[in-house]
Design a protein around this motif. Structure first.
Motif, mmCIF file in Angstrom:
data_model
loop_
_atom_site.group_PDB
_atom_site.id
_atom_site.type_symbol
_atom_site.label_atom_id
_atom_site.label_comp_id
_atom_site.label_asym_id
_atom_site.label_seq_id
_atom_site.Cartn_x
_atom_site.Cartn_y
_atom_site.Cartn_z
ATOM 1 N N LEU A 58 -25.590 1.022 7.462
ATOM 2 C CA LEU A 58 -24.950 0.690 6.188
ATOM 3 C C LEU A 58 -23.548 1.276 6.031
ATOM 4 C CD1 LEU A 58 -27.982 0.862 3.723
ATOM 5 C CD2 LEU A 58 -26.949 -1.135 4.815
ATOM 6 N N SER A 59 -23.110 2.132 6.960
ATOM 7 C CA SER A 59 -21.717 2.602 6.860
ATOM 8 C C SER A 59 -20.744 1.439 7.039
ATOM 9 C CB SER A 59 -21.425 3.678 7.913
ATOM 10 O OG SER A 59 -21.318 3.106 9.204
ATOM 11 N N GLN A 60 -21.227 0.348 7.651
ATOM 12 C CA GLN A 60 -20.380 -0.834 7.848
ATOM 13 C C GLN A 60 -20.834 -1.994 6.956
ATOM 14 O OE1 GLN A 60 -17.662 -0.507 9.853
ATOM 15 N NE2 GLN A 60 -18.382 1.609 9.883
ATOM 16 N N SER A 61 -21.589 -1.700 5.902
ATOM 17 C CA SER A 61 -22.081 -2.752 5.013
ATOM 18 C C SER A 61 -20.919 -3.450 4.293
ATOM 19 C CB SER A 61 -23.026 -2.138 3.970
ATOM 20 O OG SER A 61 -23.154 -2.990 2.859
ATOM 21 N N THR A 62 -20.896 -4.774 4.362
ATOM 22 C CA THR A 62 -19.853 -5.538 3.670
ATOM 23 C C THR A 62 -19.963 -5.369 2.154
ATOM 24 O OG1 THR A 62 -19.838 -7.171 5.455
ATOM 25 C CG2 THR A 62 -18.916 -7.856 3.337
ATOM 26 N N LYS A 63 -21.197 -5.372 1.648
ATOM 27 C CA LYS A 63 -21.389 -5.217 0.199
ATOM 28 C C LYS A 63 -20.898 -3.844 -0.276
ATOM 29 C CE LYS A 63 -25.198 -8.457 -0.457
ATOM 30 N NZ LYS A 63 -26.614 -8.627 -0.874
ATOM 31 N N ALA A 64 -21.207 -2.804 0.492
ATOM 32 C CA ALA A 64 -20.763 -1.461 0.101
ATOM 33 C C ALA A 64 -19.240 -1.351 0.179
ATOM 34 C CB ALA A 64 -21.420 -0.413 1.001
ATOM 35 N N GLN A 65 -18.652 -1.963 1.195
ATOM 36 C CA GLN A 65 -17.185 -1.947 1.308
ATOM 37 C C GLN A 65 -16.544 -2.623 0.098
ATOM 38 O OE1 GLN A 65 -16.013 -3.713 5.066
ATOM 39 N NE2 GLN A 65 -17.448 -2.446 6.203
ATOM 40 N N GLU A 66 -17.083 -3.786 -0.267
ATOM 41 C CA GLU A 66 -16.509 -4.526 -1.398
ATOM 42 C C GLU A 66 -16.672 -3.754 -2.703
ATOM 43 O OE1 GLU A 66 -18.532 -8.226 -1.064
ATOM 44 O OE2 GLU A 66 -17.169 -9.014 0.475
ATOM 45 N N ALA A 67 -17.829 -3.096 -2.866
ATOM 46 C CA ALA A 67 -18.040 -2.300 -4.084
ATOM 47 C C ALA A 67 -17.035 -1.150 -4.146
ATOM 48 C CB ALA A 67 -19.472 -1.760 -4.094
ATOM 49 N N ALA A 68 -16.785 -0.515 -3.003
ATOM 50 C CA ALA A 68 -15.837 0.605 -2.972
ATOM 51 C C ALA A 68 -14.417 0.122 -3.271
ATOM 52 C CB ALA A 68 -15.891 1.288 -1.602
ATOM 53 N N ILE A 69 -14.019 -1.000 -2.663
ATOM 54 C CA ILE A 69 -12.647 -1.508 -2.855
ATOM 55 C C ILE A 69 -12.420 -1.885 -4.321
ATOM 56 C CG2 ILE A 69 -11.126 -3.449 -2.301
ATOM 57 C CD1 ILE A 69 -12.487 -3.408 0.528
ATOM 58 N N GLU A 70 -13.375 -2.566 -4.907
ATOM 59 C CA GLU A 70 -13.233 -2.973 -6.309
ATOM 60 C C GLU A 70 -13.153 -1.742 -7.226
ATOM 61 O OE1 GLU A 70 -12.584 -5.717 -7.661
ATOM 62 O OE2 GLU A 70 -12.852 -5.119 -9.769
#
Length: 399
Positions: A58-70
């Motif tokens: 999950l360190s490379q999770s797309t959903k987590a990345q998008e949540a962090a960027i937003e």
């Protein structure tokens, strides 16, 4: 060397000796960048990552990345203060509520790292008038938390409820509070604790039990809550501590409990009080990862299959490994020079694992420590096993 560093002379000698044995610094490996959850660029080469604790990828999770960027765009990149000053955002409270819900507890307390979660929880629960009972193979953060607390420390044999029982019996007339601390999965060997047996001991002696589920949360149990859930003894454990930096793929730590005195802990836990709180993007990514653990149970199932394959593969090769099947799979070697050579040859072969050296290892024997991921393919695991086998034969570790 100035007087400041004279006390580290023995450490320097050991470090220099290590560097003579190894063409690269085992404590200074740089992952230039991850290419995926299971492959990274190291020394300019694509390298299989078998030493990252990123159990669910999950360190490379797309959903987590998008949540962090937003979240960065709307809330900025940091809080600039501790939780008891200006460092509590609504996201901190939302994350604590979510963790309490996940663990089915009344309260959760979030720390800036997993290390601080142990320091902060232990030092808030006991002091110099109390006694701690620690598994001998406890993580350094547990020992450091014990030192910070000032409590008397009694160690019992690793994963041995009977030895804990004897030591609690001997200490039955000792004044002050008593707290037992064990881990769900032990980070060096992957050994799984018999928590249900420890629960029976703690109930017999009417003492409190704290479990560090850092390496088992998201990994074991029907809902991923760890060894305690898997062994059906969650409700008899007083405090569960863990980290976001393993299965959740971010950074931070937590303590969950049903004790209503959590707010008192916030006022006497120095690692909680005197550290800047987690930045908002990390909390957003962690919340997203918690959702993925709930909605993607197949990740746990794949992880168990991958762990079982790596573990059985080491056994088939004749490499010495533990009996527990968990995402931490370690090969034990007899001496440090062989371990260093083995580790370097693995990296040359495109496989990165952790080199763990005494005194940080059980029985003072070196380990090649692997962390399996759900993201590893069958072919990647077979490639790693082939590399281990080839090198072990060249070094006469196996015939």
């Amino acid at each position: 060397m100035t007087k400041l560093f004279e006390k580290h002379a023995a450490l320097k000698a050991a470090y220099d000796s290590l560097n003579k044995l190894s063409p690269r610094n085992p404590f200074g490996v740089v992952i230039d960048r991850p290419l995926s959850a299971s492959v990274g660029l190291i020394e300019g080469r694509e390298t299989l990552l078998f030493g990252t604790n990123n159990y669910l990828g999950l360190s490379q999770s797309t959903k987590a990345q998008e949540a962090a960027i937003e979240t960065v765009r709307t809330m900025g990149v940091g809080t600039t203060g501790s939780r008891i000053a200006n460092g509590t955002f609504s996201l901190h409270q939302k994350l604590e509520q979510k963790l309490a819900e996940v663990f089915q507890r009344r309260h959760a307390m979030v720390f800036s790292t997993g290390y601080q979660a142990n320091l902060g929880t232990i030092s808030a629960l006991v002091n110099k008038d109390d006694t701690l009972f620690l598994d001998a193979d406890s993580h350094a953060s547990i020992y450091d938390g014990a030192k910070l607390s000032g409590a008397q420390i009694i160690r019992f044999r690793h994963n041995d409820p009977a030895d804990l029982d004897r030591r609690l019996t001997r200490a039955k007339d000792t004044p002050g509070a008593k707290l037992v601390i064990v881990e769900g999965i032990y980070s060096m060997t992957g050994n799984v604790a018999p928590l249900n047996e420890f629960v029976e001991i703690k109930k017999r002696h009417n003492v409190a039990l704290m479990v560090d589920e850092a390496h088992s949360f998201g990994v074991l149990g029907e809902n991923g809550r760890g060894v305690a859930e898997m062994q059906n003894c969650e409700k008899d454990i007083d405090f569960i501590v863990g980290t976001f930096s393993k299965s959740l793929g971010t950074v931070g730590g937590y303590c969950v409990t049903d004790y209503d005195e959590v707010d008192l802990m916030r006022l006497c836990s120095r690692p909680y009080m005197f550290t800047a709180s987690l930045p908002p993007e990390i909390m957003a990514a962690t919340l997203s990862a918690l959702d993925e653990i709930r909605t993607r149970p197949h990740l746990r199932q794949q992880l168990q299959l991958n762990a079982a394959r790596l573990h059985s593969g080491f056994k088939e090769l004749g490499l010495p490994t533990g009996e527990s099947v968990s995402p931490v799979v370690a090969v034990t070697l007899e001496d440090v020079p062989t371990a260093i050579t083995f580790w370097n040859m693995l990296l040359e072969a495109g496989v990165y694992v952790n080199l763990s050296l005494p005194p940080a290892t059980p029985d003072n024997r070196p380990l090649l420590r692997c962390s399996v991921m759900a993201a590893h393919s069958y072919g990647q695991i077979e490639q790693a096993l082939e590399a281990f086998g080839d090198i072990a034969r060249k070094l006469n570790v196996i015939s």
